[in-house]
Enzyme design. Structure first.
Site, PDB file in Angstrom:
ATOM      1  N   ASN A 130       4.175   4.286 -10.183  1.00 63.81           N
ATOM      2  CA  ASN A 130       3.100   4.266 -11.172  1.00 63.81           C
ATOM      3  C   ASN A 130       1.713   4.095 -10.560  1.00 63.81           C
ATOM      4  OD1 ASN A 130       1.938   3.790 -13.973  1.00 63.81           O
ATOM      5  ND2 ASN A 130       1.531   1.805 -13.027  1.00 63.81           N
TER       6      ASN A 130
ATOM      7  N   TYR B 119      -7.920  14.520  -9.192  1.00 61.52           N
ATOM      8  CA  TYR B 119      -6.930  13.837 -10.036  1.00 61.52           C
ATOM      9  C   TYR B 119      -5.971  14.849 -10.652  1.00 61.52           C
ATOM     10  CZ  TYR B 119      -5.090  10.631 -13.581  1.00 61.52           C
ATOM     11  OH  TYR B 119      -4.264   9.857 -14.371  1.00 61.52           O
TER      12      TYR B 119
ATOM     13  N   SER C  35       0.232  12.867 -15.566  1.00 58.77           N
ATOM     14  CA  SER C  35      -0.845  12.883 -16.547  1.00 58.77           C
ATOM     15  C   SER C  35      -0.882  14.253 -17.190  1.00 58.77           C
ATOM     16  CB  SER C  35      -2.198  12.602 -15.869  1.00 58.77           C
ATOM     17  OG  SER C  35      -3.277  12.867 -16.753  1.00 58.77           O
TER      18      SER C  35
ATOM     19  N   SER D  53      -3.625  16.270  -8.048  1.00 60.52           N
ATOM     20  CA  SER D  53      -2.612  15.302  -7.624  1.00 60.52           C
ATOM     21  C   SER D  53      -1.517  15.140  -8.668  1.00 60.52           C
ATOM     22  CB  SER D  53      -3.263  13.952  -7.321  1.00 60.52           C
ATOM     23  OG  SER D  53      -3.746  13.311  -8.491  1.00 60.52           O
TER      24      SER D  53
ATOM     25  N   ASN E 237       0.866  -1.167   0.000  1.00 68.90           N
ATOM     26  CA  ASN E 237       0.000   0.000   0.000  1.00 68.90           C
ATOM     27  C   ASN E 237       0.907   1.222   0.000  1.00 68.90           C
ATOM     28  OD1 ASN E 237      -1.706   2.139   0.536  1.00 68.90           O
ATOM     29  ND2 ASN E 237      -2.875   1.061   2.108  1.00 68.90           N
TER      30      ASN E 237
END
Length: 253
Positions: free
Chosen positions: A86, A153, A140, A156, A59
């Protein structure tokens, strides 16, 4: 074979991009510790590669587990050269519909805190081993732009880009490179959530060549960046987005 005799850790290894990173790294000569939250899923990935891949459950939101993961890779393969942070999650949801605790905390813990843990633990392990290393973070294109239904998202992934820059600067004296990869629209289970929302064709057209990127294509970018061929690339985010961030959705068919 760009990664011959190298040892790598890949988190999120049971996912669409992660499993392809494992496959391409092995193809390029590396031995890999494949890591995911679910042991059964990552066992299934490792079983395809014999002694070249070991499976480990971790985790990434727990720093103690992340340091144990680093130790386990060294114990299994004798050293460590590459760490790929990743692991990530994402759930399309309008901001006004958020439960602040649930919707903020999980994504931030995995995508942001998990990368932070990986950076600190990997940097310390490379210094302890007294050898150069490469740390690769999955970002991303959403870290560079605004978009509906992905507020946490995006935040982050913007944090991942900045952590990449700052860590690269601090780790440079130890000959440790840090680079992020920012995929665009990649045909993975995470992206398929948009299919259920009726947006699949719309988001496909947001790439310049009107098609989704495949996980293997992103994995090959990671393999290049992990290799000595990319030695001059450091402290930056490399877009694997087929031009997504560089043009507006076409007005004309």
């Amino acid at each position: 074979m760009r990664l011959k005799d190298k040892v790598a850790i890949v988190t999120g290894a049971a996912g669409g991009i992660g499993s392809e990173i494992v496959r391409i790294f092995v193809e390029e000569g590396a031995r890999v510790m494949a890591v995911d939250l679910d042991k059964a899923s990552v066992d299934a990935v490792a079983n395809d590669y014999g002694d070249a891949v070991a499976a480990w459950a971790c985790n990434v939101t727990d720093y103690g587990q992340v340091t144990a993961m680093m130790d386990a890779a060294v114990a299994a393969f004798g050293t460590l050269d590459i760490v790929v942070n990743n692991a990530g999650v994402g759930l399309p949801k309008p901001l006004l519909e958020h439960d602040p605790e649930q919707d903020w905390e999980l994504t931030t813990a995995v995508n942001q805190q998990g990368v932070y843990h990986g950076l600190v633990a990997a940097g310390r392990k490379f210094v302890e081993l007294g050898r150069p290393g490469v740390i690769l973070n999955t970002s991303s294109v959403y870290g560079q732009m605004a978009a509906e239904m992905s507020f946490v998202y995006n935040v982050s992934k913007a944090a991942v880009d900045m952590m990449t820059k700052c860590a690269a600067l601090e780790f440079a004296p130890h000959n440790v490179r840090v680079v992020a990869v920012a995929p665009g629209r990649v045909d993975t289970p995470m992206l398929r959530q948009y299919e259920a929302l009726g947006l699949w064709e719309h988001i496909r057209r947001e790439h310049m060549r009107d098609t989704f990127t495949q996980p293997e294509e992103i994995a090959r970018v990671f393999a290049f960046l992990a290799s000595s061929d990319a030695n001059c690339i450091n402290g930056t985010t490399v877009n694997g987005d087929d031009g997504f961030v560089n043009f507006k959705y076409p007005l004309l068919d």
